[in-house]
Design a protein around this motif. Sequence first.
Motif, PDB file in Angstrom:
ATOM      1  N   TRP A 290      44.464  12.578  84.982  1.00 53.53           N
ATOM      2  CA  TRP A 290      43.855  12.323  83.677  1.00 53.53           C
ATOM      3  C   TRP A 290      44.873  11.757  82.691  1.00 53.53           C
ATOM      4  O   TRP A 290      44.524  10.965  81.817  1.00 53.53           O
ATOM      5  CB  TRP A 290      43.199  13.593  83.131  1.00 53.53           C
ATOM      6  CG  TRP A 290      41.913  13.862  83.848  1.00 53.53           C
ATOM      7  CD1 TRP A 290      41.654  14.885  84.701  1.00 53.53           C
ATOM      8  CD2 TRP A 290      40.730  13.062  83.808  1.00 53.53           C
ATOM      9  NE1 TRP A 290      40.380  14.779  85.189  1.00 53.53           N
ATOM     10  CE2 TRP A 290      39.783  13.674  84.650  1.00 53.53           C
ATOM     11  CE3 TRP A 290      40.379  11.900  83.149  1.00 53.53           C
ATOM     12  CZ2 TRP A 290      38.510  13.146  84.845  1.00 53.53           C
ATOM     13  CZ3 TRP A 290      39.098  11.376  83.342  1.00 53.53           C
ATOM     14  CH2 TRP A 290      38.189  11.994  84.177  1.00 53.53           C
ATOM     15  N   GLY A 291      46.133  12.136  82.835  1.00 53.63           N
ATOM     16  CA  GLY A 291      47.165  11.539  81.992  1.00 53.63           C
ATOM     17  C   GLY A 291      47.297  10.047  82.252  1.00 53.63           C
ATOM     18  O   GLY A 291      47.441   9.246  81.322  1.00 53.63           O
TER      19      GLY A 291
ATOM     20  N   VAL B  76      44.913   8.102  83.475  1.00 49.39           N
ATOM     21  CA  VAL B  76      43.692   7.462  82.976  1.00 49.39           C
ATOM     22  C   VAL B  76      43.783   7.243  81.472  1.00 49.39           C
ATOM     23  O   VAL B  76      43.494   6.152  80.961  1.00 49.39           O
ATOM     24  CB  VAL B  76      42.444   8.305  83.342  1.00 49.39           C
ATOM     25  CG1 VAL B  76      41.209   7.808  82.603  1.00 49.39           C
ATOM     26  CG2 VAL B  76      42.213   8.276  84.845  1.00 49.39           C
ATOM     27  N   ILE B  77      44.207   8.258  80.739  1.00 52.97           N
ATOM     28  CA  ILE B  77      44.316   8.147  79.281  1.00 52.97           C
ATOM     29  C   ILE B  77      45.391   7.134  78.899  1.00 52.97           C
ATOM     30  O   ILE B  77      45.195   6.324  77.978  1.00 52.97           O
ATOM     31  CB  ILE B  77      44.585   9.531  78.660  1.00 52.97           C
ATOM     32  CG1 ILE B  77      43.339  10.407  78.822  1.00 52.97           C
ATOM     33  CG2 ILE B  77      44.984   9.417  77.195  1.00 52.97           C
ATOM     34  CD1 ILE B  77      43.558  11.856  78.474  1.00 52.97           C
ATOM     35  N   ALA B  78      46.524   7.124  79.601  1.00 53.12           N
ATOM     36  CA  ALA B  78      47.583   6.152  79.310  1.00 53.12           C
ATOM     37  C   ALA B  78      47.103   4.734  79.590  1.00 53.12           C
ATOM     38  O   ALA B  78      47.407   3.806  78.836  1.00 53.12           O
ATOM     39  CB  ALA B  78      48.819   6.471  80.145  1.00 53.12           C
TER      40      ALA B  78
ATOM     41  N   ILE C 237      43.995   3.606  79.387  1.00 54.28           N
ATOM     42  CA  ILE C 237      43.072   3.232  78.314  1.00 54.28           C
ATOM     43  C   ILE C 237      43.845   2.899  77.047  1.00 54.28           C
ATOM     44  O   ILE C 237      43.544   1.919  76.365  1.00 54.28           O
ATOM     45  CB  ILE C 237      42.040   4.358  78.072  1.00 54.28           C
ATOM     46  CG1 ILE C 237      41.101   4.465  79.276  1.00 54.28           C
ATOM     47  CG2 ILE C 237      41.257   4.123  76.793  1.00 54.28           C
ATOM     48  CD1 ILE C 237      40.186   5.667  79.240  1.00 54.28           C
ATOM     49  N   ALA C 238      44.869   3.689  76.744  1.00 52.83           N
ATOM     50  CA  ALA C 238      45.674   3.429  75.548  1.00 52.83           C
ATOM     51  C   ALA C 238      46.385   2.086  75.652  1.00 52.83           C
ATOM     52  O   ALA C 238      46.459   1.335  74.676  1.00 52.83           O
ATOM     53  CB  ALA C 238      46.689   4.555  75.339  1.00 52.83           C
TER      54      ALA C 238
END
Length: 86
Positions: A27-28, A30-32, A34-35
Motif C-alpha cells: 500500500w505504501g 501504491v500511495i507513492a 499515485i503521489a
Amino acid sequence: MFWYGNDGGYGGGGGVVVMVVGMLLFWGLVIAGIALLLRRPHREAGGMVPAHRSAQQVLAERFARGEIDEGEFTARLSALHGPKKL
C-alpha cells in the motif's frame, strides 16, 4: 481445526508479521505511485515539458500570436531591458 498444530497455518506467527509488513509495503508503493503521478508536470500536446522561458521569449510569443501590437511590444521590451546606459 483444519490446521496442523496451533500456528494457524502461518509458520508459528512469523508469517503474520511478514504478511503485515508485505501489506504495508504494497500500500505504501501504491500511495507513492499515485503521489508521483499527481506531482508529475503536465505535458503539452507534443509530449514535452516546456522549458523555462525568459520574459523576452514570452513577450515575443505574445507578439507573434497577435495578442499585443508592435508599439506595446517595443515599449515592454525596452522596459525589460531597463534604461540605456551611456
